[in-house]
Scaffold this motif. Structure first.
Motif, mmCIF file in Angstrom:
data_model
loop_
_atom_site.group_PDB
_atom_site.id
_atom_site.type_symbol
_atom_site.label_atom_id
_atom_site.label_comp_id
_atom_site.label_asym_id
_atom_site.label_seq_id
_atom_site.Cartn_x
_atom_site.Cartn_y
_atom_site.Cartn_z
ATOM 1 N N GLN A 1 3.261 -27.742 14.437
ATOM 2 C CA GLN A 1 4.333 -28.519 15.066
ATOM 3 C C GLN A 1 4.740 -27.901 16.412
ATOM 4 O O GLN A 1 5.286 -28.599 17.273
ATOM 5 N N LYS A 2 4.462 -26.611 16.588
ATOM 6 C CA LYS A 2 4.688 -25.985 17.896
ATOM 7 C C LYS A 2 3.588 -26.379 18.879
ATOM 8 O O LYS A 2 3.844 -26.602 20.066
ATOM 9 N N LEU A 3 2.354 -26.483 18.369
ATOM 10 C CA LEU A 3 1.219 -26.821 19.234
ATOM 11 C C LEU A 3 1.152 -28.312 19.525
ATOM 12 O O LEU A 3 0.612 -28.728 20.547
ATOM 13 N N HIS A 4 1.696 -29.133 18.611
ATOM 14 C CA HIS A 4 1.709 -30.589 18.770
ATOM 15 C C HIS A 4 3.157 -31.066 18.611
ATOM 16 O O HIS A 4 3.602 -31.357 17.502
ATOM 17 N N PRO A 5 3.912 -31.167 19.674
ATOM 18 C CA PRO A 5 5.335 -31.540 19.585
ATOM 19 C C PRO A 5 5.578 -32.891 18.918
ATOM 20 O O PRO A 5 6.680 -33.144 18.416
ATOM 21 N N GLU A 6 4.553 -33.747 18.885
ATOM 22 C CA GLU A 6 4.730 -35.060 18.259
ATOM 23 C C GLU A 6 4.611 -34.988 16.733
ATOM 24 O O GLU A 6 4.888 -35.980 16.046
ATOM 25 N N LEU A 7 4.214 -33.822 16.206
ATOM 26 C CA LEU A 7 4.087 -33.630 14.770
ATOM 27 C C LEU A 7 5.258 -32.813 14.240
ATOM 28 O O LEU A 7 5.752 -31.910 14.913
ATOM 29 N N CYS A 8 5.672 -33.112 13.014
ATOM 30 C CA CYS A 8 6.776 -32.388 12.386
ATOM 31 C C CYS A 8 6.362 -31.864 11.020
ATOM 32 O O CYS A 8 5.862 -32.639 10.174
ATOM 33 N N ILE B 1 -8.401 -31.422 13.666
ATOM 34 C CA ILE B 1 -7.881 -32.353 12.673
ATOM 35 C C ILE B 1 -6.445 -32.791 12.982
ATOM 36 O O ILE B 1 -6.054 -33.927 12.725
ATOM 37 N N PHE B 2 -5.670 -31.905 13.600
ATOM 38 C CA PHE B 2 -4.284 -32.265 13.918
ATOM 39 C C PHE B 2 -4.216 -33.191 15.127
ATOM 40 O O PHE B 2 -3.259 -33.954 15.270
ATOM 41 N N ASP B 3 -5.242 -33.148 15.983
ATOM 42 C CA ASP B 3 -5.329 -34.129 17.067
ATOM 43 C C ASP B 3 -5.527 -35.528 16.485
ATOM 44 O O ASP B 3 -4.970 -36.507 16.993
ATOM 45 N N GLU B 4 -6.332 -35.610 15.418
ATOM 46 C CA GLU B 4 -6.558 -36.888 14.745
ATOM 47 C C GLU B 4 -5.258 -37.424 14.150
ATOM 48 O O GLU B 4 -4.954 -38.614 14.235
#
Length: 259
Positions: A202-209, A179-182
């Protein structure tokens, strides 16, 4: 006095009936010890608590805790797949002995089941692409026409969204593992979930905060879901208390969350 004579005459039969059915006093704890198997329900889609990979193997903080609980009982761990939508029905059907993996303690669940002592304090907080994080700090900013809020079905995230969001579009995405990839790909604007999950993602997806995870929208706690069996709950609570006291819980938190 006739009633007393009748009672005394029935007493041996009543006592015999109780002795004739020792299984009536069996608890879930007794059954686990007897069978040597601990069945743990896990969704396998909620990092850092449990994650199921393509091969069917499970890993995560609560997978390690489940192994520790099984070891304390001298039992073999058996993981039973479940989902957020079927968590309570599966428990009530006797499919597993304890549900783990980041389960929110709610009064609705408490009405039909027991919970262990809380393992972690949490609350719902938003997470969005870092370029948009300043636009979704409050529920009022999120609940606007045109805003897409992505959510996994059947759990407390969806319940929170439907209770608090009346104008934003709620987009249900069935695969909580991706879901976070989406969200990162721009297929939604924001997600509201447990604050601890926003910190990890946010650690696994640097583009997310993660957006104000230390000041969530509400109060919440996580715990282990149990059938209505007092002896079993008391054992799990004592095991959990010991795990915190001897440092097991703290070491696993550091391993999976880094703090």
């Amino acid at each position: 006095m006739r009633w007393l004579v009748l009672l005394l005459s029935l007493l041996p039969a009543l006592m015999g009936a109780g002795l004739a059915d020792p299984a009536a006093s069996q608890t879930r704890l007794d059954e686990i010890v007897k069978t040597g198997v601990l069945r743990v329900g896990l969704t396998g889609d909620y990092r850092p608590f449990s994650q199921r990979d393509a091969s069917g193997s499970y890993s995560g903080l609560d997978v390690d805790m489940a192994k520790n609980l099984a070891d304390s009982l001298g039992a073999k761990l058996e993981i039973v797949p479940t989902t957020w939508g079927t968590l309570l029905p599966d428990l009530q059907a006797g499919k597993f002995d304890v549900g783990m993996g980041g389960i929110s303690i709610t009064l609705a669940r408490q009405r039909v089941a027991f919970f262990s002592d809380p393992v972690m304090r949490v609350g719902k907080a938003p997470i969005a692409r870092c370029t948009d994080k300043d636009h979704f700090a409050t529920l009022a900013e999120i609940d606007r026409p045109g805003v897409k809020v992505i959510v996994n079905p059947g759990g407390t995230n969806e319940r929170f969204d439907r209770e608090h969001l009346k104008q934003a579009q709620i987009v249900v995405f069935p695969d909580n593992s991706h879901i976070f990839d989406e969200l990162a790909a721009g297929h939604a604007d924001v997600m509201i979930t447990d604050a601890v999950e926003t910190k990890l993602q946010q650690k696994l997806h640097p583009e997310l905060c993660a957006i104000h995870p230390d000041q969530p929208f509400d109060f919440g706690e996580l715990g282990y879901l149990l059938p209505r069996d007092t002896a079993w709950k008391l054992y799990v609570d004592q095991w959990l208390h010991t795990s915190v006291g001897n440092g097991t819980w703290g070491r696993l938190l550091a391993t999976y969350l880094g703090n």
